[in-house]
Design a protein around this motif. Structure first.
Motif, mmCIF file in Angstrom:
data_model
loop_
_atom_site.group_PDB
_atom_site.id
_atom_site.type_symbol
_atom_site.label_atom_id
_atom_site.label_comp_id
_atom_site.label_asym_id
_atom_site.label_seq_id
_atom_site.Cartn_x
_atom_site.Cartn_y
_atom_site.Cartn_z
ATOM 1 N N SER A 1 12.226 39.099 14.307
ATOM 2 C CA SER A 1 13.180 39.312 13.687
ATOM 3 C C SER A 1 13.710 37.777 14.005
ATOM 4 O O SER A 1 14.415 37.600 12.653
ATOM 5 C CB SER A 1 14.164 40.460 14.038
ATOM 6 O OG SER A 1 14.656 40.333 15.258
ATOM 7 N N GLU A 2 14.254 37.058 14.776
ATOM 8 C CA GLU A 2 14.526 35.660 14.686
ATOM 9 C C GLU A 2 13.604 35.305 13.671
ATOM 10 O O GLU A 2 14.862 34.310 12.557
ATOM 11 C CB GLU A 2 14.620 35.044 16.305
ATOM 12 C CG GLU A 2 15.301 33.665 15.915
ATOM 13 C CD GLU A 2 16.892 33.432 15.596
ATOM 14 O OE1 GLU A 2 17.377 32.807 15.703
ATOM 15 O OE2 GLU A 2 17.371 34.947 15.584
ATOM 16 N N ARG B 1 14.823 35.664 9.992
ATOM 17 C CA ARG B 1 16.036 35.213 9.925
ATOM 18 C C ARG B 1 16.186 34.042 9.603
ATOM 19 O O ARG B 1 17.158 34.124 8.512
ATOM 20 C CB ARG B 1 16.927 35.276 11.113
ATOM 21 C CG ARG B 1 18.606 35.640 10.697
ATOM 22 C CD ARG B 1 19.104 35.302 12.602
ATOM 23 N NE ARG B 1 18.784 34.099 12.735
ATOM 24 C CZ ARG B 1 19.353 32.760 12.587
ATOM 25 N NH1 ARG B 1 20.113 32.868 11.776
ATOM 26 N NH2 ARG B 1 18.703 31.996 13.474
ATOM 27 N N THR C 1 22.515 41.031 6.742
ATOM 28 C CA THR C 1 22.836 41.406 8.169
ATOM 29 C C THR C 1 22.011 41.916 9.298
ATOM 30 O O THR C 1 20.891 42.180 8.419
ATOM 31 C CB THR C 1 23.738 42.624 7.386
ATOM 32 O OG1 THR C 1 25.171 42.305 6.539
ATOM 33 C CG2 THR C 1 24.180 43.694 8.679
ATOM 34 N N ILE C 2 22.283 41.698 10.759
ATOM 35 C CA ILE C 2 21.248 42.131 11.492
ATOM 36 C C ILE C 2 22.073 43.471 12.514
ATOM 37 O O ILE C 2 23.490 43.572 12.584
ATOM 38 C CB ILE C 2 21.474 40.944 12.105
ATOM 39 C CG1 ILE C 2 20.070 39.932 11.366
ATOM 40 C CG2 ILE C 2 20.353 41.581 13.818
ATOM 41 C CD1 ILE C 2 20.196 38.688 12.583
ATOM 42 N N TYR C 3 21.338 44.397 12.025
ATOM 43 C CA TYR C 3 21.171 45.787 13.319
ATOM 44 C C TYR C 3 21.293 46.004 14.279
ATOM 45 O O TYR C 3 19.155 45.664 14.311
ATOM 46 C CB TYR C 3 21.447 47.276 12.527
ATOM 47 C CG TYR C 3 22.167 47.293 10.269
ATOM 48 C CD1 TYR C 3 23.568 47.767 10.127
ATOM 49 C CD2 TYR C 3 21.511 46.627 9.519
ATOM 50 C CE1 TYR C 3 23.952 47.841 9.223
ATOM 51 C CE2 TYR C 3 21.691 46.857 8.229
ATOM 52 C CZ TYR C 3 23.208 47.176 8.524
ATOM 53 O OH TYR C 3 23.969 47.170 6.806
ATOM 54 N N LYS C 4 21.347 46.399 15.171
ATOM 55 C CA LYS C 4 20.249 46.994 16.721
ATOM 56 C C LYS C 4 20.286 48.069 16.474
ATOM 57 O O LYS C 4 20.944 49.210 16.204
ATOM 58 C CB LYS C 4 21.689 46.705 17.782
ATOM 59 C CG LYS C 4 21.848 45.411 18.055
ATOM 60 C CD LYS C 4 20.766 43.847 18.350
ATOM 61 C CE LYS C 4 21.662 43.256 18.563
ATOM 62 N NZ LYS C 4 20.104 42.195 19.014
ATOM 63 N N SER D 1 16.891 51.543 17.217
ATOM 64 C CA SER D 1 16.119 52.030 17.898
ATOM 65 C C SER D 1 15.404 52.836 17.636
ATOM 66 O O SER D 1 16.047 53.696 16.871
ATOM 67 C CB SER D 1 16.647 52.757 19.115
ATOM 68 O OG SER D 1 17.219 53.480 19.859
ATOM 69 N N GLN E 1 13.246 48.864 21.238
ATOM 70 C CA GLN E 1 14.491 48.026 21.098
ATOM 71 C C GLN E 1 14.266 47.019 19.830
ATOM 72 O O GLN E 1 13.503 46.808 20.100
ATOM 73 C CB GLN E 1 15.226 47.921 21.876
ATOM 74 C CG GLN E 1 16.486 48.774 23.118
ATOM 75 C CD GLN E 1 17.138 49.898 22.474
ATOM 76 O OE1 GLN E 1 18.302 49.045 21.555
ATOM 77 N NE2 GLN E 1 16.700 51.201 22.600
ATOM 78 N N TYR E 2 15.591 47.307 18.500
ATOM 79 C CA TYR E 2 14.504 45.444 17.866
ATOM 80 C C TYR E 2 16.324 45.349 16.404
ATOM 81 O O TYR E 2 16.795 46.736 16.967
ATOM 82 C CB TYR E 2 13.500 46.289 16.706
ATOM 83 C CG TYR E 2 13.379 47.610 16.046
ATOM 84 C CD1 TYR E 2 14.110 47.953 15.066
ATOM 85 C CD2 TYR E 2 12.564 48.744 16.616
ATOM 86 C CE1 TYR E 2 14.067 48.748 14.445
ATOM 87 C CE2 TYR E 2 12.536 49.755 16.090
ATOM 88 C CZ TYR E 2 13.663 50.126 15.144
ATOM 89 O OH TYR E 2 13.234 51.434 14.443
ATOM 90 N N ASP E 3 15.636 44.512 16.475
ATOM 91 C CA ASP E 3 16.669 44.231 15.468
ATOM 92 C C ASP E 3 16.587 44.556 14.360
ATOM 93 O O ASP E 3 15.036 44.483 13.566
ATOM 94 C CB ASP E 3 17.689 42.238 14.803
ATOM 95 C CG ASP E 3 17.995 42.320 16.723
ATOM 96 O OD1 ASP E 3 18.711 43.432 17.513
ATOM 97 O OD2 ASP E 3 17.850 41.160 17.223
ATOM 98 N N ILE F 1 16.721 43.567 9.701
ATOM 99 C CA ILE F 1 17.879 42.769 9.073
ATOM 100 C C ILE F 1 17.757 43.773 8.000
ATOM 101 O O ILE F 1 16.509 44.108 7.493
ATOM 102 C CB ILE F 1 16.793 41.350 8.649
ATOM 103 C CG1 ILE F 1 16.517 40.598 10.406
ATOM 104 C CG2 ILE F 1 17.146 40.352 7.398
ATOM 105 C CD1 ILE F 1 16.131 39.338 10.131
#
Length: 285
Positions: free
Chosen positions: A204-205, A208, A220-223, A225, A236-238, A240
């Motif tokens: 994801s980075e 981004r 926008t980045i959401y946390k 699972s 767990q992931y981000d 986008i």
């Protein structure tokens, strides 16, 4: 800024009035074609009774204007009254020449100019056809979709045209309506229809950086699972989320394939956006 907004609204409405009047007088009226909505009702009654179109456009829209005052407010109603009266006056005092008698060209270009006129008037915060006001009102009362209500209204109009005029005239009129509705959508939404994109990837980075630097878009980045498999494993992931135009979809897919070919991507259409890093369209308010 407020003065500029009023000037722009006035320009859209006046341009819309002349475009609609040109479509009516140069294409539809001489060939006995109709459209959907209040304009279609006016054209149909004109063909059956020989009453002047300008008077019918005013009379048919009066109930819609009353609803508009209740549903959308005073300012909208005043603009709508002025726009409809303006269209009626142009039909009275300006005579546009008949362009063609080819039925296919009449249906397509008559619908094009009429749809462009209605769309431009909506851009100016007004209407030349009050059917959508009725659709909004009924959707609030009955819970139906606005598009479904408009379709039902137009089905009745075209069935009446088939009975009172001819089946051929009704079929060509349906083609006119399709051309008008597509043109209206184009005028309102523009060429840059927006697409909302949701991307899930362990990289994801990198994604981004690609979206912000190569596409020049905000995101926008959401946390989040997620779980999968019989054991319900959780990761767990981000997530986008970004908004791009349809012209940028191919570039996004190419860049995503370079970074993570297995990224999970969901795309959905968006009618319009405001603010953020989304580029404004020319016709935006």
């Amino acid at each position: 800024m407020k003065i500029n907004s009023h000037i722009k609204d006035t320009f859209f409405i006046i341009t819309g009035i002349f475009s609609a009047a040109f479509g009516l007088e140069s294409f539809l009226l001489p060939n006995r074609f109709i459209d959907g909505g209040a304009t279609g009702i006016s054209l149909l009654v004109t063909e059956v009774t020989n009453l002047p179109l300008w008077a019918l456009i005013i009379l048919v829209n009066i109930p819609f204007l009353v609803l508009g005052y209740r549903v959308l407010g005073r300012q909208f109603t005043i603009k709508a009254i002025l726009a409809i009266l303006g269209l009626a006056m142009v039909l009275v005092f300006i005579q546009f020449p008949e362009v063609t008698q080819d039925k296919l060209l009449v249906a397509v270009f008559g619908g094009f100019f009429l749809g462009a006129g209605i769309g431009l008037s909506i851009r100016g915060g007004s209407v030349l056809d009050g059917t959508e006001v009725l659709a909004i009102f009924l959707s609030k009362k009955m819970g139906a979709k606005i598009g479904d209500v408009i379709i039902l209204i137009n089905i009745v109009i075209f069935l009446a045209a088939a009975y009172l005029l001819s089946i051929e005239a009704a079929l060509y009129s349906m083609l006119t309506y399709l051309a008008a509705s597509k043109t209206l959508d184009f005028v309102l939404e523009g060429i840059e229809e927006y697409t909302g994109v949701t991307i899930i990837s362990p990289k994801s980075e990198e994604i981004r950086v690609m979206v912000t630097e190569k596409l020049g878009r905000g995101l926008t980045i959401y946390k989040a699972s997620g779980g999968y498999g019989k054991k319900g494993e959780h990761n767990q992931y981000d997530v986008i989320y970004t908004v791009i135009t349809r012209l940028e979809i191919r570039k996004l897919n190419i860049e995503l394939n370079r970074i993570d070919p297995n990224a999970f991507v969901v795309m959905n259409s968006i009618n319009d956006t405001k603010g953020g890093m989304v580029k404004k369209r020319i016709l935006n308010d």
